[in-house]
Write an enzyme that holds these catalytic residues in place. Structure first.
Site, short mmCIF file in Angstrom:
data_model
loop_
_atom_site.label_atom_id
_atom_site.label_comp_id
_atom_site.label_asym_id
_atom_site.label_seq_id
_atom_site.Cartn_x
_atom_site.Cartn_y
_atom_site.Cartn_z
N CYS A 53 -34.23 -87.32 40.98
CA CYS A 53 -34.33 -85.95 41.25
C CYS A 53 -34.44 -85.75 42.68
CB CYS A 53 -35.60 -85.49 40.45
SG CYS A 53 -37.12 -86.16 41.07
N ASN A 54 -34.69 -86.48 43.70
CA ASN A 54 -34.38 -86.34 45.03
C ASN A 54 -33.66 -87.31 45.81
OD1 ASN A 54 -36.34 -88.71 45.28
ND2 ASN A 54 -38.06 -87.53 45.24
N ARG A 55 -32.75 -88.03 44.98
CA ARG A 55 -31.73 -88.72 45.68
C ARG A 55 -30.61 -89.02 44.85
NH1 ARG A 55 -34.04 -92.25 48.95
NH2 ARG A 55 -36.29 -91.32 48.43
N SER A 105 -39.96 -91.78 49.45
CA SER A 105 -40.05 -90.68 48.50
C SER A 105 -40.69 -89.58 48.94
CB SER A 105 -40.97 -91.43 47.32
OG SER A 105 -40.51 -92.58 46.91
N GLU A 110 -45.28 -93.19 45.62
CA GLU A 110 -45.00 -92.83 44.38
C GLU A 110 -44.75 -94.30 43.39
OE1 GLU A 110 -42.36 -90.92 42.33
OE2 GLU A 110 -40.81 -90.93 43.82
N GLY A 184 -39.20 -81.60 28.16
CA GLY A 184 -38.77 -82.94 28.53
C GLY A 184 -39.54 -84.20 28.07
N ALA A 185 -39.19 -85.22 27.44
CA ALA A 185 -39.94 -85.96 26.81
C ALA A 185 -39.57 -87.53 27.37
CB ALA A 185 -39.97 -86.38 25.47
N MET A 188 -40.55 -88.47 33.40
CA MET A 188 -41.36 -87.40 34.45
C MET A 188 -41.85 -86.50 33.25
SD MET A 188 -41.49 -86.52 37.56
CE MET A 188 -40.18 -87.09 38.38
N GLY A 189 -41.45 -86.05 32.24
CA GLY A 189 -42.10 -85.39 31.34
C GLY A 189 -43.41 -85.84 30.78
#
Length: 447
Positions: A53-55, A105, A110, A184-185, A188-189
């Site tokens: 989600c960030n890279r 991160s 993390e 979302g499962a 991350m969910g």
């Protein structure tokens, strides 16, 4: 696994320089497809892509740096140059180790990135993207990540975007007694559901595949139930907090979804975004995205600076080991040629000795064992010297060994020497290149 003699080249677009929109523009539809696309380009033998989600990071093994960049350039064609970071061989390796250690991160240290690295590795390996160079680099990054978390306190406190999201909402409203909706499962969910279960009274889990949502609901220690994704609008009306982390390529929520929801705090940690940008304009609705998490993660970052210094030392140590490992492998062909030459001499002399005298089976075994021991002892020191020479970039020693033990090396050779048969001409050290006939160099260039 075919041995590679090229270099690793990488590019990255990350949260450090890019906005959420720019991260979306750089992302492919899947890591596997991105690797397959890179492998289809000329001269690319290995490829690895990491998308979170960030890279978005892409790596290839190419004959040289320029060829690698040319293959990677379409990946960031839709992204501004000022947010793209190019990495040469050593920079790519060091960055991978830092990623695995959690130093790159949003939430310093993390844990989730380790699982994402493993998934990306499996995706790349599944489509033939992992060869010897990336195998060593990526697996080393995962081992460094494990060392960092086992030997330091880098992952204490807030260790995921999901828990950071919950802390962010907790600042704005009292979560006790509230209902939360997790959309979302996936991993991350699941993390978000667990983090929320410690603060709220009830959790709803929505997912396109309801059994997956039911599984998440069953694993958290709070009143929880699953809902289908097409029933999410009704679920929003009963939830004070919404955390969305799907893998959808389209928006899951638009402004109309929140029209009757009242005061609602929404955290969108999906990539690409699950929540349309106009949802934040609905009265009573507050939307946080990945950029907003920076304020929460900065506190954690400050708390972990001391541990990060320890992790940096681990990265430096393992990086040096990795480079030494690569260099030792550069000597392996020479060492192999040396042993093959010795084995041929040993076999010929044994055959000659045994043909001249009558030996029983036991005597033959003794003679063969003695010959093996002599060869091993004689070659042990040269083996160490060749590996040390490779680590020190001492090509004159490597060249001398090739002249002694590789019949295909030198001015009388008829083909490429074994040590350089897969190398690009420009990758052969100058000192060694001078000893290779022009006809052989031309053959390598044509290949």
């Amino acid at each position: 696994m075919r041995e590679q003699t090229g270099v690793i080249v990488g590019i990255r677009v990350t949260h450090e320089d890019a906005t959420v929109d720019q991260l979306e523009a750089a992302a492919a539809d899947s890591q596997r497809h991105a690797v397959e696309s890179l492998l289809s380009r000329r001269f690319i033998e290995e490829a690895f892509v990491l998308q979170t989600c960030n890279r978005t990071e892409s790596y290839v093994v190419a004959p040289d740096h320029e060829t690698g960049l040319a293959a990677l350039s379409p990946v960031v064609a839709d992204v501004s140059d000022d947010v793209v970071v190019e990495m040469d061989h050593e920079a790519s390796l060091r960055h991978l180790l830092r990623v695995g250690a959690g130093l790159e991160s949003i939430v310093l240290g993390e844990d989730q990135i380790l699982g994402q690295l493993r998934d990306a590795y499996e995706d790349a390996r599944g489509v033939g993207g992992i060869g010897t160079l990336l195998e060593d680099g990526v697996t080393k990054a995962m081992r460094v990540g494990e060392r960092a978390r086992n030997e330091t306190t880098i992952n204490e406190g807030v260790v995921s975007l999901a828990s950071a999201a919950v802390r962010l909402v907790d600042r704005e409203c009292a979560l006790a007694g509230e209902t939360a909706l997790v959309v979302g499962a996936g991993e991350m969910g699941q993390l978000a559901a667990r983090a929320l279960a410690e603060r709220v009274d009830r959790v709803l889990v929505a997912n396109r595949t309801v059994p997956h949502a039911e599984h998440v609901a069953e694993t958290i220690d709070v009143d929880a139930s699953a809902v289908a994704l097409d029933a999410v609008e009704a679920a929003v009306e009963s939830a004070r907090i919404v955390v969305s982390a799907t893998g959808s390529t389209e928006h899951v929520f638009d402004a109309d979804t929140f029209a009757e929801s009242g005061e609602t705090y929404v955290v969108d940690i999906a990539q690409p975004r699950d929540v349309s940008s106009d949802a934040d304009r609905v009265p009573g609705v507050t939307v946080y995205d990945l950029d907003a998490l920076e304020s929460v993660t900065e506190e954690t970052r400050a708390q972990r600076e001391l541990a990060a210094a320890e992790v940096e030392a681990i990265v430096d140590e393992e990086f040096d080991r990795l480079l030494a490992q690569y260099k030792r492998k550069r000597a392996d062909r020479v060492i192999s040629a040396m042993y093959e030459s010795a084995e041929q001499v040993k076999a010929a002399e044994l055959n000659r000795a045994m043909a001249s005298e009558e030996f029983d089976e036991a005597q033959r075994e003794v003679m063969e064992s003695m010959a093996d021991a002599i060869v091993s002892q004689l070659l042990a020191a040269p083996t160490r010297s060749l590996r040390d020479a490779a680590e020190d970039d001492d090509w004159s020693t490597i060249q001398t060994a090739l002249e002694l033990f590789d019949p295909n090396f030198g001015p009388d050779s008829s083909g490429p020497p074994a040590f350089v048969e897969d190398m690009a001409v420009e990758d052969i050290p100058e000192g060694m290149r001078e000893e290779i006939p022009a006809s052989v160099l031309d053959q390598l260039a044509d290949d």
